[in-house]
Design an enzyme around this catalytic site. Structure first.
Site, PDB file in Angstrom:
ATOM      1  NE  ARG A  94     -25.456   9.789 -90.449  1.00  0.00           N
ATOM      2  CZ  ARG A  94     -25.997   8.918 -91.314  1.00  0.00           C
ATOM      3  NH1 ARG A  94     -25.306   8.477 -92.340  1.00  0.00           N
ATOM      4  NH2 ARG A  94     -27.218   8.489 -91.160  1.00  0.00           N
ATOM      5  CD  GLU A 141     -34.996   3.037 -96.674  1.00  0.00           C
ATOM      6  OE1 GLU A 141     -34.454   3.996 -96.088  1.00  0.00           O
ATOM      7  OE2 GLU A 141     -35.773   3.157 -97.638  1.00  0.00           O
ATOM      8  CE  LYS A 156     -28.728   2.909 -96.620  1.00  0.00           C
ATOM      9  NZ  LYS A 156     -29.693   2.020 -95.995  1.00  0.00           N
TER      10      LYS A 156
HETATM   11  P1  ATP Z   1     -27.259   6.467 -95.301  1.00  0.00           P
HETATM   12  O1  ATP Z   1     -27.463   7.852 -94.797  1.00  0.00           O
HETATM   13  O2  ATP Z   1     -25.854   6.084 -95.495  1.00  0.00           O
HETATM   14  O3  ATP Z   1     -28.093   6.137 -96.478  1.00  0.00           O
HETATM   15  P2  ATP Z   1     -29.101   5.448 -93.469  1.00  0.00           P
HETATM   16  O4  ATP Z   1     -29.071   6.039 -92.130  1.00  0.00           O
HETATM   17  O5  ATP Z   1     -30.178   5.876 -94.375  1.00  0.00           O
HETATM   18  O6  ATP Z   1     -27.692   5.550 -94.123  1.00  0.00           O
HETATM   19  P3  ATP Z   1     -30.126   2.945 -92.658  1.00  0.00           P
HETATM   20  O7  ATP Z   1     -30.204   1.704 -93.426  1.00  0.00           O
HETATM   21  O8  ATP Z   1     -31.373   3.657 -92.343  1.00  0.00           O
HETATM   22  O9  ATP Z   1     -29.132   3.891 -93.424  1.00  0.00           O
HETATM   23  O10 ATP Z   1     -29.263   2.735 -91.337  1.00  0.00           O
HETATM   24  C1  ATP Z   1     -29.347   1.622 -90.492  1.00  0.00           C
HETATM   25  C2  ATP Z   1     -28.743   2.001 -89.179  1.00  0.00           C
HETATM   26  O11 ATP Z   1     -27.367   2.346 -89.358  1.00  0.00           O
HETATM   27  C3  ATP Z   1     -29.416   3.217 -88.584  1.00  0.00           C
HETATM   28  O12 ATP Z   1     -29.613   2.985 -87.213  1.00  0.00           O
HETATM   29  C4  ATP Z   1     -28.446   4.326 -88.826  1.00  0.00           C
HETATM   30  O13 ATP Z   1     -28.563   5.298 -87.832  1.00  0.00           O
HETATM   31  C5  ATP Z   1     -27.105   3.595 -88.804  1.00  0.00           C
HETATM   32  N1  ATP Z   1     -26.115   4.305 -89.604  1.00  0.00           N
HETATM   33  C6  ATP Z   1     -26.220   4.684 -90.893  1.00  0.00           C
HETATM   34  N2  ATP Z   1     -25.132   5.358 -91.290  1.00  0.00           N
HETATM   35  C7  ATP Z   1     -24.294   5.404 -90.230  1.00  0.00           C
HETATM   36  C8  ATP Z   1     -22.997   5.964 -89.993  1.00  0.00           C
HETATM   37  N3  ATP Z   1     -22.340   6.616 -90.946  1.00  0.00           N
HETATM   38  N4  ATP Z   1     -22.451   5.828 -88.755  1.00  0.00           N
HETATM   39  C9  ATP Z   1     -23.106   5.159 -87.799  1.00  0.00           C
HETATM   40  N5  ATP Z   1     -24.313   4.609 -87.949  1.00  0.00           N
HETATM   41  C10 ATP Z   1     -24.919   4.727 -89.148  1.00  0.00           C
HETATM   42 MG    MG Z   2     -32.205   5.794 -93.521  1.00  0.00          MG
END
Ligand code: ATP
Ligand code: MG
Length: 561
Positions: A261, A36, A271
């Site tokens: 994760r 995102e 984020k």
């Molecule tokens: P955050 O919680 O850090 O804001 P998010 O999951 O909202 O991260 P996205 O941009 O939606 O961030 O994530 C893009 C992809 O990266 C998704 O498939 C998510 O599952 C993966 N992802 C995000 N954070 C991690 C992590 N700490 N370890 C592994 N994969 C991750």
């Molecule tokens: Mg997300």
């Protein structure tokens, strides 16, 4: 992707092998990385990128980059650009497979209309608060919305008018008609569309209704022909909803697979929290070298290879855990040890005058660029009568275990000569040592001892007249505790000493004009990288990592046990 070490193996790859064996999806493997664009990528995302692109490469498949841009309020093109840049820097290539969920807005709308027609979705007028109240809890079933049984015609009409902009934000939503008594809260008539009069970074003001993640994500996967939709564990509870939409619409149905994760010690990873650090001025920006973002790690001096190697080593599991940041640093040292040129730099200079060295002489001493790689050759480092050594390499009254320079003691200057301390000059008022007087032994040129002569220490140095002034920034963990995310307010345990700026450092002249981003090992001190803001007038280095490998120690201790 060329990678060192053995081929990774984990439960996801096992599933894929099984699917290939059974010719599920016609033997295709197609994954995607779906960020995102509401912030910069962090090392957790790197794990997901390496996994998705890595799997595609290993199984002769494809991997898409897709921006999950369904929330215009938090998303910006700045983030889109940074994500593309960071992904490419990590070493991955999505060819022409760059997609945006917003490209599917019209299709998504049509699928929503289809669900309404099938009696599987309805427009609900409850306020967001009421919807939450009606949803129930884990122990209590939800209650049905009074709008749940609107006719298909009325729903179609209202949904169309939602799109046409007739209603204010939050006034109505479109919901899936599933089961208000479901044990899974996500299945209790989840919201599919909300009204949001906001400008989208790509579609502008074309839309004032936006699809929710759960509805948009599965359909985007389906439209792109994804076979394995790999996501993190928090989506496990959404899995039935992912399946429900695709089954009800009878669409190509990718398989969702969840993994744990990545969490890393001494930092935060979400984020939202990283944005808080940026906006709160706790760091200088998303690319602050203390940040766990890819742009921060890059500026710090991390190599893409070291990050990919780290992601392979931590592997993929079903259970959440915290990885020791020492492992990441270990992977980095391993890589830099092979590729970084050795140079000499003095961070806290102490002036040394070699009394018996000719005043007008300067010699060029031959220095090895990288003992790990003879092909990197040698260079010449100027030596002269006045030098700088590291302030803490001298002690007037040395304790037992201190073998470096002290009055009357002899040490080796790397690649140069043995010198002996014969005098100490102090500041009249403060008593601080400001200059040393030494003599050198011409028979030790190059740092080689004639027979029988031994010294216990080798120091790095620079020539005062030839060296260049530089600023060096030393970094430590951003937080003082291993798991700051556990705290009520993670910002209360920020490390006040995470940055130390040294502004009167001296580096050897071969570093003149060093390009931003280039990496060096400063002998005895660690790995350093030229900052993007470095200039001809003022060289600025970021300390990437020290030489002390705590991870190697941990491994050694485990083996001894
Ligand atoms: P955050 O919680 O850090 O804001 P998010 O999951 O909202 O991260 P996205 O941009 O939606 O961030 O994530 C893009 C992809 O990266 C998704 O498939 C998510 O599952 C993966 N992802 C995000 N954070 C991690 C992590 N700490 N370890 C592994 N994969 C991750
Ligand atoms: Mg997300």
């Amino acid at each position: 992707m060329p990678e060192t070490g053995s081929k990774p193996s984990d439960f996801i790859r096992e599933i894929i092998k099984e699917d290939l064996k059974n010719n599920k999806y016609g033997g295709r493997v197609h994954t995607r990385f779906p960020p995102e664009p509401n912030g910069y990528l962090h090392i957790g995302h790197a794990k997901s990128i390496c996994l998705n692109f890595g799997i595609a490469a290993e199984f002769g498949g494809l991997c898409n980059l897709r921006f999950d841009d369904t929330n215009p309020i938090k998303e910006e093109s700045e983030y889109v650009e940074s994500i593309k840049e960071d992904g490419r820097w990590l070493g991955f290539d999505w060819g022409n497979r760059l997609y945006y969920a917003s490209d599917y807005f019209e299709q998504l709308y049509q699928y929503a209309v289809q669900l309404i027609k099938d009696g599987k979705a309805y427009v609900c007028d409850l306020s967001p608060e009421k919807i939450r109240e009606y949803r129930g809890t884990l122990t209590e079933p939800g209650r049905e919305s009074p709008y749940r049984n609107r006719s298909v015609e009325e729903n179609l009409d209202l949904f169309e008018r939602m799109r046409a902009g007739e209603f204010e934000d939050g006034f109505r939503v479109l919901r899936a008609k599933i089961d208000m008594a479901s044990g899974n809260l996500n299945m209790r008539d989840p919201v599919m569309y909300r009204i949001l009069h906001a400008t989208h970074h790509r579609t502008g003001d074309k839309w004032c209704i936006y699809p929710m993640y759960d509805f948009a994500h599965c359909i985007s996967d389906s439209i792109e022909g994804i076979t394995h939709s790999i996501c993190t564990l928090e989506f496990e509870d959404h899995h039935p909803l992912y399946d429900w939409f695709l089954d009800e619409l009878n669409l190509h149905h990718p398989q969702q697979i969840e993994f744990a994760r990545l969490n890393l010690s001494y930092t935060v990873m979400s984020k939202r929290k990283l944005l808080e650090l940026v906006e709160g001025g706790c760091v200088t920006g998303w690319d602050d070298p203390r940040m766990p973002t890819l742009s921060g790690l890059r500026r710090r001096g991390y190599t893409p290879e070291s990050i990919r190697n780290f992601c392979n080593r931590i592997g993929v599991a079903k259970r959440d855990s915290i990885v020791d940041v020492a492992l990441l640093e270990h992977c980095l040292r391993e890589d830099l040890n092979k590729r970084a040129q050795r140079v000499m730099a003095v961070l806290r200079p102490l002036r040394v005058v070699i009394d018996n060295y000719p005043e007008d002489l300067a010699e060029e001493m031959e220095a090895v660029n990288n003992p790990e790689d003879p092909d990197m050759g040698t260079r010449r480092v100027p030596f002269s009568r006045v030098l700088y050594i590291e302030r803490d390499d001298f002690l007037e009254v040395p304790p037992k275990q201190f073998f470096r320079l002290a009055p009357g003691r002899e040490v080796r200057l790397r690649y140069a000569y043995f010198i002996k301390c014969v005098g100490v000059v102090k500041d009249e008022h403060t008593g601080e040592v400001v200059e040393l007087h030494c003599t050198y032994d011409p028979a030790t040129r190059g740092g080689d001892a004639p027979d029988g002569l031994k010294v216990k220490a080798t120091l790095h140095w620079v020539s005062a007249a030839h060296s260049i002034k530089a600023e060096v920034r030393l970094y430590d963990h951003l937080f003082t505790v291993p798991n700051p995310g556990d705290q009520e307010d993670f910002k209360t345990c920020l490390n006040p000493n995470s940055l130390e700026r040294l502004t009167s450092c001296r580096v050897e002249p071969s570093l003149a004009g060093a390009k931003p981003g280039s990496r060096y090992q400063f002998e005895r001190l660690g790995y350093f990288c030229v900052d993007p803001n470095s200039s001809e007038d003022m060289l600025v280095f970021n300390r990437t990592v020290t030489l002390r490998d705590t991870w190697a120690k941990i491994i050694k201790a485990q083996k001894l046990r």
